[in-house]
Design a protein around this motif. Sequence first.
Motif, mmCIF file in Angstrom:
data_model
loop_
_atom_site.group_PDB
_atom_site.id
_atom_site.type_symbol
_atom_site.label_atom_id
_atom_site.label_comp_id
_atom_site.label_asym_id
_atom_site.label_seq_id
_atom_site.Cartn_x
_atom_site.Cartn_y
_atom_site.Cartn_z
ATOM 1 N N LEU A 1 0.825 -1.208 0.000
ATOM 2 C CA LEU A 1 0.000 0.000 0.000
ATOM 3 C C LEU A 1 0.862 1.261 0.000
ATOM 4 O O LEU A 1 0.599 2.219 -0.728
ATOM 5 N N LYS A 2 1.920 1.244 0.839
ATOM 6 C CA LYS A 2 2.784 2.430 0.888
ATOM 7 C C LYS A 2 3.408 2.691 -0.472
ATOM 8 O O LYS A 2 3.477 3.825 -0.939
ATOM 9 N N MET A 3 3.867 1.623 -1.094
ATOM 10 C CA MET A 3 4.523 1.769 -2.394
ATOM 11 C C MET A 3 3.551 2.304 -3.439
ATOM 12 O O MET A 3 3.891 3.182 -4.227
ATOM 13 N N VAL A 4 2.343 1.786 -3.449
ATOM 14 C CA VAL A 4 1.397 2.178 -4.488
ATOM 15 C C VAL A 4 0.940 3.633 -4.309
ATOM 16 O O VAL A 4 0.796 4.368 -5.284
ATOM 17 N N HIS A 5 0.752 4.040 -3.051
ATOM 18 C CA HIS A 5 0.294 5.412 -2.819
ATOM 19 C C HIS A 5 1.419 6.437 -2.891
ATOM 20 O O HIS A 5 1.209 7.562 -3.344
ATOM 21 N N ARG A 6 2.590 6.068 -2.381
ATOM 22 C CA ARG A 6 3.700 7.017 -2.328
ATOM 23 C C ARG A 6 4.976 6.339 -2.801
ATOM 24 O O ARG A 6 5.853 6.029 -2.010
ATOM 25 N N PRO A 7 5.082 6.113 -4.088
ATOM 26 C CA PRO A 7 6.261 5.392 -4.587
ATOM 27 C C PRO A 7 7.542 6.159 -4.284
ATOM 28 O O PRO A 7 7.553 7.394 -4.360
ATOM 29 N N THR A 8 8.572 5.410 -3.931
ATOM 30 C CA THR A 8 9.862 6.041 -3.666
ATOM 31 C C THR A 8 10.471 6.477 -4.990
ATOM 32 O O THR A 8 10.183 5.899 -6.040
ATOM 33 N N PRO A 9 11.324 7.517 -4.934
ATOM 34 C CA PRO A 9 11.962 7.974 -6.178
ATOM 35 C C PRO A 9 12.648 6.802 -6.859
ATOM 36 O O PRO A 9 13.232 5.962 -6.185
ATOM 37 N N GLY A 10 12.529 6.750 -8.161
ATOM 38 C CA GLY A 10 13.181 5.668 -8.884
ATOM 39 C C GLY A 10 12.290 4.437 -9.023
ATOM 40 O O GLY A 10 12.655 3.480 -9.694
#
Length: 697
Positions: free
Chosen positions: A202-211
């Motif tokens: 969920l964290k990745m999908v909502h707030r993807p890290t740079p790159g």
Amino acid sequence: MVSTTERPALDTVPLTKLKGVGASVAEKLAPLGMHNVQDVLFHLPFRYQDRTQLAQIGTLRPGSEAVIAAEVVIADVVFRKRRSLLVRVNDGTGSLMLRFFHFSQQQVKQFEPGKRLQCFGEVRRGPAMLEMVHPEYRLQSQGAALEETLTPFYPTTEGVQQPTLRKLSDQALSMLEQHELVDWIPGELLRESNLPDLVSALKMVHRPTPGADVEALMSGLHPAHRRLALEELIAHRLGLRLLRVQAQRNTAPVIPVNSALAEQLQASLSFTLTDAQQRVLDEVLANMATGEPMLRLVQGDVGAGKTIVAALAAANAVSAGYQVALMAPTEILAEQHLLNFSDWFESLGISVGWLSGKLRVAQRRSAIESVAMGQQRIVVGTHALFQNDVVFENLGLAIIDEQHRFGVHQRMALRNKGASETSLPHQLIMTATPIPRTLAMTAYADLDCSIIDELPPGRKPVKTVAVESARRGEVVSGVAKAIAEGRQVYWVCTLIEESESLQAEAAEDAIAMLQELLPESRIGLVHGRLKSRDKDAIMQQFKAQELDLLVATTVIEVGVDVPNASLMIIENAERLGLSQLHQLRGRVGRGSAQSSCILLYQAPLSQNAKERISIMRKTNDGFVIAQKDLDLRGAGEVLGTRQTGLAEFRIAELGRDSDMLDTVSDIGDHLLAHLPDNVKGLIRRWIGEERKDYGGV
Ligand code: ADP
Ligand code: MG
């Protein structure tokens, strides 16, 4: 994995607990499926912007979006076509023009030469140099414009802005620290598929890290996205499996395999069953003889002859003393079943009842009464049969045609019409949509499958050609020729809009044109806005060969059977999906004459439309067409759920995610066998409380 902590679960936290959400905002969010904080987390972005790093002006390309930091060189208000403010900035690697059409005097003053600022916007080619039109910008004194993660864009709805949705998901994500969001899929089950746990996903999908791989995120192929889709598919499969388990705890009428009535019916036919029809009939009859509820899907391409198989099953049920209900998704289709069934059964002394939504009150009351009293042994109808006030004396077999148009809820409502608390009617579901196996495993996880994989003898594949609509005149001459030879013709008008009234208008234009060009011909018109009695009358005339040409909207898509019709013209064929084209085309090629289908299209064709038309020309095989449709457009189209909005997934897409379906079965079955609490949790999360029938594990 039951929660051991005391942290409140996120699905019990109402939206109004979030900052900035009062009753009125909460109401606006409801159409997005957002009712509690957990829902916010399952509302996923559809695209992202990268505002995490500065780009150098010298490396910018038109079409990209970028953040730059630069110094104002000169700002100027110019009057060309429109009054605009032009601000030239430079970052040492190159110059860029900022262009504003709406601006205040105060803004003009802000851009003093030498001021430093950061801008975000889409880069475009300008007359002198690259430009950004109306960029978002901040003066250096206002702090940096850079973000730590990629910026999400969410599907939205009226009255809800992107920044609101971002603030909501920000809060929901940070609430994960203090609240519970149970990961119902134990990590060891996911190891093989290499997918992240729920919260990381969920964290990745909502707030993807740079790159992060944005392409993969946006196309749903990123492991984080797949993790969520997998969970949803598992929940869906579990819901259907549970329906089945529940059904099997009940008994069903024992219906002997042989009956005099069925033999009489079979003897009265002008044809013999194909081997495939006989095999499927045997499967159905064996199934109904066991005393366990039958849950069977009969697949068969258009024209394969499903109806007679259903009728023979019905004959056995009636013989055994039970009632039979036959339900179809549209009036026209239901009426046609009524005709067929009346034709077959009334000569055997069994009357066939009718229950549609359009009956008058008195007619309806008397129909319902004779069903309840058991005088009516067979009743045909539409959704009206699902209604609560329809009570059967002893329903033994429910036949549903074109089930993909009905939702799981309706299927459940029907099951509840059994003869007693613990007895369920047998269910026979017929679909003309060939469903690729993997898809059937998930979409119909509660059903056994029988396939009529052979057409009655003598059918010739429909010849299909594509003709640009500029050459419509030639096509009309072809129609005249066909009519002169005694053939009957369908002229199908299509519009991309689902609006019945626009479709009807297009059909009225078409009939006016055709009447003028073919003054001798008998032409009829059916569309969805006609009263069902009028529609019926026209269909009857066409069937009785009192009409040569039937102009129709896609209302004739499903099931209509007129064997003498051997030519079909489909207007704007490029706008229809493959499954729909295949269904339409299936209306011809039902008799012994060579049939043809002309796909009229508006040039130029898109690549995708070209591909669709070329497949239609190449094959008549429904399975090939369905698989291709799945590849091109996704499962919603193949299953026909998109039009009705039924059974759509929030995140998963059966076509795209079909490689995970084996994993879905494996994990789902493991949970069902070992972790009943997880099953309940998943169903509650994805299918919802209101669908309680799923819940009683
Ligand atoms: P679908 O599977 O599309 O519902 P229908 O049940 O409407 O197909 O059957 C299409 C046509 O084929 C009907 O006119 C029906 O009477 C006829 N038919 C069905 N079975 C046979 C058969 N075994 N031989 C010849 N004609 C058949
Ligand atoms: Mg049919």
